[in-house]
Design a protein around this motif. Structure first.
Motif, PDB file in Angstrom:
ATOM      1  N   ASP A   1     -33.198 -16.838  -0.294  1.00 13.82           N
ATOM      2  CA  ASP A   1     -31.971 -17.163   0.431  1.00 13.82           C
ATOM      3  C   ASP A   1     -30.964 -16.024   0.335  1.00 13.82           C
ATOM      4  OD1 ASP A   1     -32.995 -19.600   1.210  1.00 13.82           O
ATOM      5  OD2 ASP A   1     -31.970 -20.744  -0.375  1.00 13.82           O
ATOM      6  N   ALA A   2     -30.838 -15.428  -0.850  1.00 14.91           N
ATOM      7  CA  ALA A   2     -29.913 -14.306  -1.035  1.00 14.91           C
ATOM      8  C   ALA A   2     -30.362 -13.106  -0.198  1.00 14.91           C
ATOM      9  CB  ALA A   2     -29.824 -13.929  -2.506  1.00 14.91           C
TER      10      ALA A   2
ATOM     11  N   SER B   1     -32.196 -13.220   2.555  1.00 18.49           N
ATOM     12  CA  SER B   1     -31.981 -13.584   3.951  1.00 18.49           C
ATOM     13  C   SER B   1     -30.511 -13.424   4.337  1.00 18.49           C
ATOM     14  CB  SER B   1     -32.445 -15.011   4.188  1.00 18.49           C
ATOM     15  OG  SER B   1     -32.253 -15.383   5.520  1.00 18.49           O
ATOM     16  N   ALA B   2     -29.606 -13.856   3.477  1.00 19.76           N
ATOM     17  CA  ALA B   2     -28.172 -13.709   3.745  1.00 19.76           C
ATOM     18  C   ALA B   2     -27.791 -12.238   3.801  1.00 19.76           C
ATOM     19  CB  ALA B   2     -27.366 -14.438   2.682  1.00 19.76           C
ATOM     20  N   SER B   3     -28.375 -11.432   2.946  1.00 21.73           N
ATOM     21  CA  SER B   3     -28.108  -9.993   2.949  1.00 21.73           C
ATOM     22  C   SER B   3     -28.596  -9.344   4.242  1.00 21.73           C
ATOM     23  CB  SER B   3     -28.774  -9.346   1.741  1.00 21.73           C
ATOM     24  OG  SER B   3     -28.600  -7.962   1.759  1.00 21.73           O
TER      25      SER B   3
ATOM     26  N   VAL C   1     -28.940 -10.853   7.196  1.00 22.62           N
ATOM     27  CA  VAL C   1     -28.047 -11.306   8.273  1.00 22.62           C
ATOM     28  C   VAL C   1     -26.734 -10.526   8.234  1.00 22.62           C
ATOM     29  CG1 VAL C   1     -26.672 -13.273   9.065  1.00 22.62           C
ATOM     30  CG2 VAL C   1     -29.081 -13.581   8.526  1.00 22.62           C
ATOM     31  N   ALA C   2     -26.168 -10.339   7.044  1.00 26.60           N
ATOM     32  CA  ALA C   2     -24.919  -9.585   6.915  1.00 26.60           C
ATOM     33  C   ALA C   2     -25.105  -8.144   7.375  1.00 26.60           C
ATOM     34  CB  ALA C   2     -24.424  -9.640   5.469  1.00 26.60           C
TER      35      ALA C   2
END
Length: 153
Positions: free
Chosen positions: A17-18, A20-22, A24-25
């Motif tokens: 999840d971390a 994936s968020a990175s 996307v950012a």
């Protein structure tokens, strides 16, 4: 102290999840950076209006904007039409025509790319003649009709 499988799975999911968020950012930063770069480029183009000789070029492009829009609209329609035909006729046997977007990319590569970007002859088959006709018509329509329309602008 032994880590259970469920704990390992939770740790893995948190890390995923971390990550994936990175990602996307990072994509959002890239898109924002591209927008800023395009705005800066447009500002430089607009600033060239201060010079009389260069202003002649930018004012000509401004007057031709409507014609250019219609040219690109016609170009996309012709490209899409040939892509639909190419995908329908050759999509089952050629990877470069397997879908309409892929066929459009292949056609753009053939128009802009080096000779041979739209391979005419593959395995010897009865499809070769119809593909040759397709490729010739694609180039004929794009060159003689669209380029002449573009030059008439």
């Amino acid at each position: 102290s032994e880590v259970t499988f469920a704990d390992k799975k939770n740790i893995f999911r948190q890390m995923l999840d971390a990550l994936s968020a990175s990602i996307v950012a990072s994509q959002q930063r890239d898109a924002f950076g591209m927008a800023i770069a395009l705005l800066m480029f447009m500002r430089v183009i607009m600033a060239t209006n201060a010079h009389p000789r260069i202003a002649l070029i930018t004012s000509t492009l401004g007057r031709a904007a409507s014609d250019m829009f219609h040219f690109f609209l016609l170009f996309i329609l012709v490209l899409w039409g040939f892509a639909v035909i190419g995908s329908w006729r050759f999509g089952s046997s050629r990877d470069d025509m397997r879908s309409v977007p892929t066929a459009m990319k292949t056609q753009i590569d053939a128009i802009l790319g080096p000779p041979g970007a739209l391979p005419i002859f593959g395995k010897e088959s009865e499809e070769d003649a119809s593909y040759l006709i397709f490729a010739v018509l694609l180039h004929f329509v794009n060159f003689f009709f669209l380029v002449n329309f573009f030059l008439a602008i």
